[in-house]
Each structure stands twice: as C-alpha cells, then as structure tokens.
Design a protein around this motif. Structure first.
Motif, mmCIF file in Angstrom:
data_model
loop_
_atom_site.group_PDB
_atom_site.id
_atom_site.type_symbol
_atom_site.label_atom_id
_atom_site.label_comp_id
_atom_site.label_asym_id
_atom_site.label_seq_id
_atom_site.Cartn_x
_atom_site.Cartn_y
_atom_site.Cartn_z
ATOM 1 N N GLY A 195 144.605 44.806 47.342
ATOM 2 C CA GLY A 195 143.742 44.737 46.159
ATOM 3 C C GLY A 195 142.676 45.806 46.101
ATOM 4 N N ASP A 196 142.124 46.183 47.267
ATOM 5 C CA ASP A 196 141.057 47.191 47.264
ATOM 6 C C ASP A 196 141.572 48.590 46.950
ATOM 7 O OD1 ASP A 196 142.476 47.390 49.607
ATOM 8 O OD2 ASP A 196 140.716 47.830 50.864
ATOM 9 N N ARG A 197 142.880 48.756 46.893
ATOM 10 C CA ARG A 197 143.474 50.057 46.565
ATOM 11 C C ARG A 197 143.899 50.149 45.101
ATOM 12 N NH1 ARG A 197 145.378 53.311 50.736
ATOM 13 N NH2 ARG A 197 144.884 52.536 52.827
ATOM 14 N N LEU A 198 143.683 49.085 44.342
ATOM 15 C CA LEU A 198 144.190 49.023 42.975
ATOM 16 C C LEU A 198 143.062 49.113 41.953
ATOM 17 C CD1 LEU A 198 146.652 46.020 43.457
ATOM 18 C CD2 LEU A 198 147.176 48.450 43.654
ATOM 19 N N GLU A 199 143.369 49.731 40.814
ATOM 20 C CA GLU A 199 142.457 49.690 39.680
ATOM 21 C C GLU A 199 142.426 48.275 39.111
ATOM 22 O OE1 GLU A 199 140.570 52.105 38.692
ATOM 23 O OE2 GLU A 199 141.396 53.713 39.964
#
Length: 248
Positions: A195-199
């Motif tokens: 999740g922390d890698r997604l817009e």
C-alpha cells in the motif's frame, strides 16, 4: 586468392548477409586452400550463429572442414525450433533490444538485458559466463569467439522480433511471472503489504497485485492491461503448448 574453386550455395534466408553476387543460386568461389569452411562462410558475411548445417557434396561437415577443389558447398539455415545445448534456455539482449526484452519477460521468458552499452567483449563474455543465448542485430558482435551462443534478430519491429525468437527457439511460456523491468520473478502481493508504494487512486481502484522479488516493483491490472493481454494471448495462441505444431 589463388586456391581451390568451390561451388557455393547459401540458403535463401541467409542471403541478406552475403554480397549480391552470391544471392542467386550456386556461385563459384575461390578459396585460399587453408581456411576452414567456417572462416569462408564468415568472410562472406554470414555469422556462424545463423548457419545451420554445412553440407559438402551432399555430406554434412564441421566448420573446421577445409574446402577442396570442385566441392559443392551448401550453407543451410537452422531448423526450427533450434535446439540449444544445456538448460534452462535463457537469453541476453544487447542495448538496442529493450522492447523485445520487455515483451519476452511479459511472456515469462528469462531475458537479461543490458540497458547501457557495456561493449561487445563484455556482452559476449557475459553470454558465456551465464550460458545465455545472445540476441542482437549487430553482426560483428555475433562473430566474437568468446560468445557461448547467439542469434541474429532479423526485424526491427518488436512484434516480428518476438515471433522470430519464439519460433526459432520455442522457449516455455509462463506469462505474468516475470518483472518486465528487471527480469526477476513476480510473487502475489497482499494489498496492505504494498500500500505504501501505491497512489491513492490505485489503492482505491485495484485489489489484485504482484511484486517483483528482486526490485520490489509492484504490478496491477492498470490502463495498459488490455493491450498487454492482447500481446500475451497472440503469442500463446501461436507458440504456446497447445498451438498447432508446438514442440511436445
């Protein structure tokens, strides 16, 4: 040269490599009497990676054969699919074939790619070290002695390049299993773990993800997915295990 005269014929698919005088049927060629047939073939412009059987007076010979007076020499292309010694079948692509590398990876084919020009000697040495078939449109590169195995890519169009490689070597296809950026294996990924890698919009819209086990890049079925599915489906239909004429 003032040595034995041989009568040479080059397979139609190889004639783009040779001077125009040798493109129309059987042609007389004067050799020096000491050079091997492999050297003669390469001196005409044909990389030995592209020459299949060498036939003299109806008999297959090795590249080390020294032509004699009056011999009839046929330089044939490779039968398809072309066997490659050892396993697994892996490829190395030079700096000019980035799109082809990404297409092969999309299909699950192990395709290493040098995004920077590291030089011909280093590429050939890497091919030998990792036992990879070097794919290139550079004829000089394919003539390097340290090369383990290689193949000329005949087209400059990615669609045709993929068909050429798959038809020539028949690699096993495993679509959606490799990172198109680095060639690493893809693993299923939990949405919370990436999740922390997604817009924000991506997190809200998509639920199924994969992540590269090497570079950590995250994949999902985004806007370009339909186009990629088309590429994969076309390749599997023509070259997959259930395709007509597939190698069993």
């Amino acid at each position: 040269m003032n040595g034995p005269r041989i009568h040479l014929s080059v397979a139609p698919e190889l004639r783009l490599f040779v001077p125009s005088a040798y493109r129309d049927g059987r042609t007389e060629l004067v050799t020096d009497g000491t050079s091997t047939l492999g050297h003669v073939v390469e001196s005409l412009g044909v990389p030995l990676t592209e020459a299949g059987r060498l036939v003299v007076d109806g008999r297959p010979v090795a590249v080390s054969h020294i032509p004699a007076e009056g011999q009839r020499v046929d330089v044939l292309g490779h039968e398809r699919p072309q066997p490659v010694p050892g396993a697994p079948l892996r490829f190395l692509l030079d700096v000019h074939l980035g799109t082809l590398a990404r297409r092969l990876r999309l299909l699950g084919v192990d395709a290493a790619y040098e995004s920077e020009d590291i030089g011909d000697p280093a590429l050939a040495a890497l091919s030998a070290k990792e036992r990879r078939v070097l794919l290139s449109r550079d004829r000089g590169l394919l003539r390097r002695r340290e090369l383990w195995a290689g193949a000329y890519v005949y087209s400059d169009r990615p669609d045709d390049q993929v068909r050429d490689v798959l038809g020539r070597f028949a690699p096993e296809l495993a679509p959606w299993t490799r990172c198109t950026a680095c060639n690493g294996p893809l693993l299923d990924a939990d949405k919370d773990s990436v999740g922390d890698r997604l817009e924000h919009g991506t997190r809200q819209t998509y639920d199924v993800f994969a992540q590269c086990s090497v570079c950590s890049r995250v994949y999902w079925r985004g806007a370009h997915h339909a186009r990629l599915v088309g590429i994969v489906d076309a390749a599997v239909a023509e070259f997959g295990p259930d395709a007509p004429g597939a190698r069993r």
